[in-house]
Design an enzyme around this catalytic site. Structure first.
Site, mmCIF file in Angstrom:
data_model
loop_
_atom_site.group_PDB
_atom_site.id
_atom_site.type_symbol
_atom_site.label_atom_id
_atom_site.label_comp_id
_atom_site.label_asym_id
_atom_site.label_seq_id
_atom_site.Cartn_x
_atom_site.Cartn_y
_atom_site.Cartn_z
ATOM 1 N N ASP A 67 2.779 -20.372 11.914
ATOM 2 C CA ASP A 67 2.613 -21.238 13.085
ATOM 3 C C ASP A 67 3.302 -22.591 12.904
ATOM 4 O OD1 ASP A 67 0.857 -22.051 11.099
ATOM 5 O OD2 ASP A 67 -0.938 -21.481 12.187
ATOM 6 N N ASP A 136 -13.683 -22.236 11.846
ATOM 7 C CA ASP A 136 -14.175 -21.511 13.033
ATOM 8 C C ASP A 136 -13.725 -20.045 13.045
ATOM 9 O OD1 ASP A 136 -11.495 -21.686 13.665
ATOM 10 O OD2 ASP A 136 -11.755 -22.803 15.535
ATOM 11 N N HIS A 138 -10.645 -18.866 12.580
ATOM 12 C CA HIS A 138 -9.307 -18.540 13.081
ATOM 13 C C HIS A 138 -8.368 -18.100 11.969
ATOM 14 C CE1 HIS A 138 -8.116 -23.062 12.653
ATOM 15 N NE2 HIS A 138 -7.600 -22.411 11.640
ATOM 16 N N GLU A 143 -7.541 -19.248 17.890
ATOM 17 C CA GLU A 143 -8.873 -19.834 17.996
ATOM 18 C C GLU A 143 -9.861 -18.856 18.650
ATOM 19 O OE1 GLU A 143 -9.141 -22.292 16.247
ATOM 20 O OE2 GLU A 143 -8.121 -24.102 16.905
HETATM 21 P P1 PGA Z 1 -7.015 -25.165 5.300
HETATM 22 O O1 PGA Z 1 -6.703 -24.525 6.732
HETATM 23 O O2 PGA Z 1 -6.320 -24.286 4.303
HETATM 24 O O3 PGA Z 1 -6.383 -26.551 5.331
HETATM 25 O O4 PGA Z 1 -8.473 -25.176 5.119
HETATM 26 C C1 PGA Z 1 -6.884 -23.167 6.914
HETATM 27 C C2 PGA Z 1 -6.612 -22.776 8.346
HETATM 28 O O5 PGA Z 1 -6.912 -23.556 9.267
HETATM 29 O O6 PGA Z 1 -6.136 -21.647 8.567
#
Ligand code: PGA
Length: 259
Positions: A67, A136, A138, A143
């Site tokens: 992304d 959450d 995702h 999301e």
């Molecule tokens: P993080 O993010 O590795 O910074 O915890 C993970 C994500 O949002 O997929």
């Protein structure tokens, strides 16, 4: 789904890196799907160590990232292109022309996403996809409420993701975080032949629970991985804490990995 539970994130990152290294050794032309965020950094360091020790080479590897924020140039220090260059690509021998990150500044976002899907297909599909997981639930920027069959598209971040990511932006201000991103879809991700997901820390307990033991639901898009037949979850004790069958998964995966 195999859940590897390690005491520390360092240990989990080492094991996950070994899986990536083994894949690239087996097929030097591997197509990798890569992730950003705090979580994969330790694993990327381990991958770089293996390159330095001449155990593996990424010269023929191609990569596609999950992304990118809409509105950020690849030179912006919070863009995912910048992150990948700094945290992995500069540390291994991959050819930068073989690395792909969605262009958050594309004039036609839909066209950019459709072209990305075509490129992945033309490369033969992703052999191994690296994933983190949001608090959450995702995967990439898919999301809660995103179709489990979604394809690469322009998506909208939830307030909780904006809050989670604000720490990395100018003075930690939420209003500095872009509200939209281009993201591989859940359907796109699930087509990868092998998946390696990393999850560390207490903040990921609910997400890991939903991913591994929850119902398969668009409310936790990581739960779509339950239908994948070669998906490995590498987590530390803190992230695995809420799993009902934690001990069983840990024993099974350790046995399979010969640990
Ligand atoms: P993080 O993010 O590795 O910074 O915890 C993970 C994500 O949002 O997929």
């Amino acid at each position: 789904m195999e859940v590897v539970v390690c005491k520390t994130k360092e240990e989990a990152s080492k094991l996950a890196a070994e899986m990536v290294t083994a894949q690239v050794k087996k097929n030097p032309k591997t197509v990798l799907g890569l992730a950003t965020g705090a979580t994969p950094v330790l694993m990327y360091n381990e991958m770089a160590k293996a390159v330095k020790a001449k155990k593996v080479s990424y010269k023929q590897v191609k990569s596609w990232n999950l992304d990118e924020y809409v509105g950020l140039a690849g030179t912006h220090d919070q863009s995912y292109r910048y992150f990948m260059n700094e945290n992995l690509f500069k540390k291994i021998d991959i050819q930068i022309k073989n690395t792909h990150v969605l262009n958050g500044l594309a004039k036609d976002l839909e066209k950019e996403c459709a072209a990305y899907e075509r490129q992945i297909k033309a490369a033969g599909g992703i052999d191994l996809q690296v994933l983190g997981i949001g608090s959450d639930g995702h995967i990439a920027f898919n999301e809660p409420g995103t179709s489990l069959k979604s394809r690469t598209s322009c998506v909208y971040l939830t307030p909780s993701t904006i809050k989670d990511n604000a720490r990395l932006f100018f003075k930690g201000k939420e209003k500095e975080v872009p509200t939209r991103a281009l993201s591989m879809g859940v359907g796109t991700i699930c087509e990868a032949k092998k998946i390696v997901l990393l999850a560390f820390g207490e903040n990921k307990q609910n997400a890991v629970k939903g991913c591994v033991e929850g119902p398969m639901t668009q409310f936790c898009t990581a739960s779509a991985l339950q239908a994948h037949n070669d998906c490995w979850i590498f987590c530390d004790e803190a992230a695995a804490k809420k799993l009902t069958l934690k001990k069983y998964y840990a024993w099974r995966s350790a046995t399979k990995l010969g640990l």
